[in-house]
Write an enzyme that holds these catalytic residues in place. Sequence first.
Site, mmCIF file in Angstrom:
data_model
loop_
_atom_site.group_PDB
_atom_site.id
_atom_site.type_symbol
_atom_site.label_atom_id
_atom_site.label_comp_id
_atom_site.label_asym_id
_atom_site.label_seq_id
_atom_site.Cartn_x
_atom_site.Cartn_y
_atom_site.Cartn_z
ATOM 1 N N ASP A 1 -6.928 -2.099 4.687
ATOM 2 C CA ASP A 1 -5.996 -3.113 4.187
ATOM 3 C C ASP A 1 -6.254 -4.499 4.766
ATOM 4 O O ASP A 1 -5.661 -5.472 4.314
ATOM 5 C CB ASP A 1 -4.546 -2.706 4.504
ATOM 6 C CG ASP A 1 -4.123 -1.445 3.771
ATOM 7 O OD1 ASP A 1 -4.577 -1.254 2.627
ATOM 8 O OD2 ASP A 1 -3.362 -0.654 4.341
ATOM 9 N N ASP B 1 0.864 -1.170 0.000
ATOM 10 C CA ASP B 1 0.000 0.000 0.000
ATOM 11 C C ASP B 1 0.910 1.232 0.000
ATOM 12 O O ASP B 1 2.077 1.131 0.390
ATOM 13 C CB ASP B 1 -0.875 -0.037 1.252
ATOM 14 C CG ASP B 1 -1.797 1.162 1.339
ATOM 15 O OD1 ASP B 1 -2.398 1.517 0.322
ATOM 16 O OD2 ASP B 1 -1.890 1.750 2.431
ATOM 17 N N ASP C 1 -1.141 -0.836 6.266
ATOM 18 C CA ASP C 1 -1.231 -0.322 7.637
ATOM 19 C C ASP C 1 -2.638 0.069 8.056
ATOM 20 O O ASP C 1 -2.919 0.198 9.235
ATOM 21 C CB ASP C 1 -0.326 0.903 7.801
ATOM 22 C CG ASP C 1 -0.936 2.137 7.160
ATOM 23 O OD1 ASP C 1 -1.332 2.045 5.989
ATOM 24 O OD2 ASP C 1 -1.039 3.168 7.839
#
Length: 621
Positions: free
Chosen positions: A520, A323, A516
């Site tokens: 996610d 990400d 994080d």
Amino acid sequence: MTKKQKKVLYRIIIAAVLMVALLLLPLEEGSIIRFVLFLVPYFVIGYDILQKAFKGIRNKQVFDENFLMAVATVGAMALGEYTEGVAVMLFYQIGELFQSYAIGKSRRNISALMDIRPDYANLKQNGELVQVDPDEVEIGSEIVVQPGEKIPIDGVVIDGSASLDTAALTGESVPRSAKVGDEVISGCINMSGVLTIRTTKEFGESTASKILDLVENASSKKSKPENFISRFARVYTPVVCYSALALAVLPPVIRLIIGMDPLWTQWIYRALTFLVISCPCALVISIPLTFFAGIGGASHAGVLVKGSNYLDLLSRAKYVVMDKTGTLTEGVFQVTKIVPSDISENELLEKTAMAEVFSNHPISKSLKEAYGKPIDSSKVVDVQEVAGAGIKANVDGVDVAAGNEKLMTALGLSINNVKEPGTVIHVAIAGQYKGYILISDKLKATSKDAIKALKKAGVRKTVMLTGDSKQVADIVAADLGLDQVYSELLPADKVTKVEELLEFKQPKEQLIFVGDGINDAPVLSRADIGVAMGALGSDAAIEAADIVLMDDDPKKIAKAIGIARKCMRIVYENIYFAIGIKVGCLILGAFGIANMWFAIFADVGVMVIAVLNAIRALRVK
């Protein structure tokens, strides 16, 4: 040493002294007196092994190392090989003592490295400090942490400043500063100053408790090599016992049939030697110990691994998908530019900040911080979040829409083509396009080095997934040297992209996803290995992940892969070494080339070498 270990050591010394003394005495070979005297050191050193073997037989769990040692040594004594019988039991106990001490030492090392469990909390009650159990402290309580004390519970500093030692959590030796308004996590040690902290979590939900729980439960998730060794031992031990029986009986019977001397004593001795050699201690002990040490060493480096199976998978990682926000970037957004159209900068920012008043998204927070004034939320109604696009609301009687190009297109508005790096928030007021606000998220200082380290570690492909615009994502990807980037993704789209990559890779290759945020969590669960940024990450992401990086440093991804590969290298070294030596010695023993002394090395010597090798996994460079 523990009391139990000291007791075994004293028995070893007594038995060794007695055996040497008996060897020096001029005793007649085969005499009853010699047999009775040798029984003394034999029972001194081996009575507990005989007891365990008897209990195993009684409980119908016959085939273990105690049974093998009991049969081999009793047989040796019965054949008149008194010295070998006592020596086998003596060296076996030396090996067991060494193994017990080594495992205990590695556990103590890990316990010392993970010494983050607080013993008490200084709770403020009626203006006084009361020392209480951390479990008794409620959310919102005020606690005081003196210099030298551990922070017992996660919270926010409301008074004081200090330097914090985070080494036990992150593996970093550089202290971190804490001041009023900073969030602090349990397990850190206050090195200077007095801190007053308002707790934000209960003790059971605090960082220290979660870390300890993860490490303590890691052994429940077995790797393929561990499961293989467990199955191998269950099959291997009965097979070698029956093989030894066949070796003791079949050759003499065949020799008897063809009219030769059966040589019963010789073949029984070979069978007993075969049993001593075959003991699988080196494998059964060293493989779990290697994983235990590997998980402990990783914990000290700030990498929490939830099970040895994830070390196994991590060692074969070839794809790393990340990400962007909070993983490769700081996750701290700031308004860097306001470009109005037929409206003032202040009014554009005010309307946008008011529309975002109920959102906790980092971008929303940055808009409200840039506005810097109290917002009357009663003036904001009909708030509607448009997934992956932005937000719509009625602000003080006027419709406001703030978001990306998708939102503006859905409203039928034409927008400016912005080519600047950053997140662009386009704003429409009363159905008219009124300009945009540029928000930038700074790259982490170690992100570029992290990608280089992953390539050096043999990762085939690095991929970034983000909800940002293609233009912003491409700039970041090019700056970091990523292989591939997918932009303008919704949380569900990230799962889809990961599934596409999973289909593309080879079966033995593993895919890591690093994230994080709470968004996610689904993709962390879908990847072969989910890695969460722990210090700033959400509880949902940490819960869904298989590995947690405690200090949010993306370089730790490559470090975790390195730790896993070292651990697996040691595991396979021990498997090949132990099995190779065992097979070679078993063949030599069956042909009578290896005697009982040779068998002692094949058992105890191999176990000691394997355990020493396993402990290397505890050391992380």
